[in-house]
Structure formats: C-alpha cells, structure tokens
Write a protein that holds these residues in place. Sequence first.
Motif, PDB file in Angstrom:
ATOM      1  N   UNK A  10      -5.344 -26.445 -16.134  1.00 40.95           N
ATOM      2  CA  UNK A  10      -6.602 -26.559 -15.666  1.00 40.95           C
ATOM      3  C   UNK A  10      -7.731 -27.711 -16.376  1.00 40.95           C
ATOM      4  N   UNK A  11      -7.173 -28.043 -17.662  1.00 36.40           N
ATOM      5  CA  UNK A  11      -8.268 -29.116 -18.052  1.00 36.40           C
ATOM      6  C   UNK A  11      -7.642 -30.460 -17.408  1.00 36.40           C
ATOM      7  N   UNK A  12      -6.352 -30.517 -17.297  1.00 40.83           N
ATOM      8  CA  UNK A  12      -6.007 -31.543 -16.536  1.00 40.83           C
ATOM      9  C   UNK A  12      -6.174 -31.813 -15.220  1.00 40.83           C
ATOM     10  N   UNK A  13      -6.261 -30.919 -14.469  1.00 38.82           N
ATOM     11  CA  UNK A  13      -6.704 -30.673 -13.118  1.00 38.82           C
ATOM     12  C   UNK A  13      -8.232 -31.159 -13.014  1.00 38.82           C
ATOM     13  N   UNK A  14      -9.034 -30.408 -13.836  1.00 41.45           N
ATOM     14  CA  UNK A  14     -10.715 -30.730 -14.023  1.00 41.45           C
ATOM     15  C   UNK A  14     -10.684 -32.278 -14.121  1.00 41.45           C
ATOM     16  N   UNK A  15      -9.971 -32.679 -15.028  1.00 39.69           N
ATOM     17  CA  UNK A  15     -10.296 -34.302 -15.581  1.00 39.69           C
ATOM     18  C   UNK A  15      -9.754 -35.063 -14.522  1.00 39.69           C
ATOM     19  N   UNK A  16      -8.719 -34.828 -13.859  1.00 39.22           N
ATOM     20  CA  UNK A  16      -8.045 -35.961 -12.954  1.00 39.22           C
ATOM     21  C   UNK A  16      -8.793 -35.763 -11.666  1.00 39.22           C
ATOM     22  N   UNK A  17      -9.417 -34.711 -11.159  1.00 37.18           N
ATOM     23  CA  UNK A  17      -9.832 -34.370  -9.684  1.00 37.18           C
ATOM     24  C   UNK A  17     -11.226 -34.395  -9.832  1.00 37.18           C
ATOM     25  N   UNK A  25      -1.875 -36.958  -1.795  1.00 38.64           N
ATOM     26  CA  UNK A  25      -0.302 -36.838  -2.404  1.00 38.64           C
ATOM     27  C   UNK A  25       0.169 -35.481  -2.816  1.00 38.64           C
ATOM     28  N   UNK A  26      -0.734 -34.504  -2.394  1.00 37.50           N
ATOM     29  CA  UNK A  26      -0.406 -33.233  -2.878  1.00 37.50           C
ATOM     30  C   UNK A  26      -0.454 -32.807  -4.399  1.00 37.50           C
ATOM     31  N   UNK A  27      -1.395 -33.213  -5.011  1.00 32.73           N
ATOM     32  CA  UNK A  27      -1.425 -33.092  -6.488  1.00 32.73           C
ATOM     33  C   UNK A  27      -1.254 -31.611  -6.935  1.00 32.73           C
ATOM     34  N   UNK A  28      -1.735 -30.755  -6.108  1.00 29.53           N
ATOM     35  CA  UNK A  28      -1.592 -29.136  -6.600  1.00 29.53           C
ATOM     36  C   UNK A  28      -0.134 -28.833  -6.921  1.00 29.53           C
ATOM     37  N   UNK A  29       0.708 -29.588  -6.040  1.00 30.36           N
ATOM     38  CA  UNK A  29       2.178 -29.006  -6.275  1.00 30.36           C
ATOM     39  C   UNK A  29       2.602 -29.312  -7.503  1.00 30.36           C
ATOM     40  N   UNK A  30       2.135 -30.246  -8.287  1.00 31.54           N
ATOM     41  CA  UNK A  30       2.450 -30.721  -9.658  1.00 31.54           C
ATOM     42  C   UNK A  30       1.742 -29.936 -10.932  1.00 31.54           C
ATOM     43  N   UNK A  31       0.681 -29.112 -10.377  1.00 29.56           N
ATOM     44  CA  UNK A  31      -0.214 -28.673 -11.236  1.00 29.56           C
ATOM     45  C   UNK A  31       0.171 -27.177 -11.692  1.00 29.56           C
ATOM     46  N   UNK A  89      -0.632 -23.302 -13.750  1.00 28.86           N
ATOM     47  CA  UNK A  89      -2.006 -22.803 -14.229  1.00 28.86           C
ATOM     48  C   UNK A  89      -2.425 -23.260 -15.367  1.00 28.86           C
ATOM     49  N   UNK A  90      -1.539 -23.574 -16.364  1.00 29.27           N
ATOM     50  CA  UNK A  90      -1.972 -23.966 -17.840  1.00 29.27           C
ATOM     51  C   UNK A  90      -2.731 -25.412 -17.805  1.00 29.27           C
TER      52      UNK A  90
END
Length: 319
Positions: free
Chosen positions: A293-300, A282-288, A290-291
């Motif tokens: 990082x923790x959300x990205x690591x936790x979710x992914x 669903x293209x999560x990277x478009x909603x992330x 640079x701040x």
Amino acid sequence: MLKEVIRKEVEREGFITFDRFTELCLYHPDFGYYTAERVKALPGEDFFTAPELSPVFGKVVARHLEKISQEKGIPLNILELGGGKGFLAKDLLELLPVETYLILEKSEVARKVIPGVKVVGSLEEIEEFSGFVISNEFFDAFPFKRIVKRGGKLYEVVITLKGSELKEELHPYSGNLPCEPEEGCEYSLFIGWEEFLEELFRKFKRGYFLTFDYGSSCDSLKVRKSGTFRAFSKHTLIDNYLEFLGKADLTSSVDFGYLRKILEGHLVNVSLEPLSTFLLKEGVERFLSPEDVVVAVTLLVDMGRKFWVLSGVRGAYRR
Ligand SMILES: C[S@@+](CC[C@H](N)C(=O)[O-])C[C@H]1O[C@@H](n2cnc3c(N)ncnc32)[C@H](O)[C@@H]1O
C-alpha cells in the motif's frame, strides 16, 4: 573539512558561484555528499529514490524496456547514468535477458561490485554504444545556479564570507537562461547538461533513451517565489544548509522544457508524461501485492505527481 576547502576558495576568488558550491558539496572527492556521505547511509536514510523504495519500480521499467526492445528490435544493452548503489541494475538484471549492463557513476565509493555490471566513472571510458540509455534522478544531481529577479534585474546567488562564516550574496547575472524567473522569484539553472549530452550522443548511436526525474515546466518554475532549491538531511528539509556542508543533499527541480529541448537535438519521437501515467500504462497494478500500500501510494500519488518520464528514440528504426 569541507568548510575549510570552501573558505579557502572564497578567500582566493572573492566568492564562489552557487553551481561551484553545489559541485563541492555534492562531489568533493573527500567530503562530498555523493562521494563520501550518502554512500555510507542505508537506502532511504536521507531520501528514497524509486528503485530504493521497492523492486516494483524496476519491474515496471523492465516491462517497458522489453516491450520497446521487441517492438523496435533494440538489443538489451543497457547504459544506466548515475546508477548510484545499483538497485535498478540488480532488479533489471533479474528480470531481463540483458546482453550488457554498464553503469556510469562518478562517485567512486558508490560503485559497488554487482555481478554482470561494468561500472565506469566517466563517459570517456565508454565506447560507441547502441541499446538503452536509462536514468533515475540523474539530471537533478548536476550542479546548479540559483537565479533571482529583483527590481527587474537578474542576479545569481553566490557564496561569500562574513568574518569566518559563509553567507549568500546576490551578484548581477548576464548569462543565458532557458527560463526567466518572474519578479521576486527564483529559478534553478542546471549547469553541464548540454555538454554532458553532447558527449553522450557522440557515443550513443542507436537505441532508446529513458529518464525519470522530479520537476516541472518553465511556466510553473518561473513563478516560484522561493525557487525549488532544497537541502535534505535524514528525511528532513533543512534551511540552514550552510551548516550541513557535504552532509545534506542539495537539489532542485528539473526544468523539463529545457531538458526536452536539448534532447530534441539528439532524439526523435520525444515524449514526456507524468510518472503516474507511465506506471499505469505499463500495468503497475500487476506488480503490487496487498502489502504494497505504501509503495503504491508513494509511486502513484506522491512521486507519481512530481516525477516525469522523458523518452525518445536515437537513430532510425524501421519497426
Ligand atoms: C540522486 S542519485 C540517484 C541514484 C540512482 N539512480 C537511484 O535512483 O537510486 C544521483 C547519482 O548520479 C551520480 N551522478 C551525478 N552526476 C553524474 C555524472 N555527471 N556522471 C556520473 N554520475 C553522476 C551521483 O554520484 C549519484 O550517485
């Protein structure tokens, strides 16, 4: 106090089953974890759910629902099961042209007033429904039994009394099991999924079903020596859960094989995929940013590996 309530019931009945124990600890009207304790906590004080962690989760879900709505012509009527404090509802309402948003939430105190949302406490209050039925960490919040295999025989963990203190005991178990633990292992059997879904699908006529939860398949659950039952309080895994009655979240991993089988009786095109796959598709990277990082690591990575996404279509759609 909850200990008194449980003690009285054990004295009356001789013991209580673990599913009854979890029901009281999580949902006792005055002392339950979801009905009295967690609602006082700030988001994430005991644990984070994905919608509480960041609006990024809601953005991805919104994108998915919008896509399915356009592809299949399903109206954006949303019923969210176990909506808790309404984080996902708020995010989706901001992002989507929702027609109606209904939350089913059995914890009275968790039911916050959210503009544009109708909150109900039981399925009885819901009329016939077409649209989207969604949920996050809903099926893991049902009461559950703990079934163990010792010496080739099945037993269930029950709660009894030693003097005035509560303790675990094993009683022979002869009920049905969707997944049998191997020797020396423990399996958590959620109670009430089938009845709940039977009732839900009497009302839910057409649309799309989507649920997120942590769990695994029978193959990996049946070989867990100490099972997947866990008690959390303030981000800490506790082992003396009998001393945290109503103060800790008691939970276990969802058996996705079992849940999928029940849902296949009600849905078509049932699909199961890891959360990380769903988010990337669903293209999560478009909603992330640079701040995040923790959300990205936790979710992914963290949730991404432990959580699964189960979906399916209700009724026939031409498109
Ligand atoms: C782990 S919390 C998740 C809350 C929210 N979905 C989130 O992701 O933050 C599970 C919620 O489901 C609710 N719940 C559990 N069983 C329910 C049922 N049978 N009917 C309605 N709500 C239920 C609980 O009261 C609790 O608020």
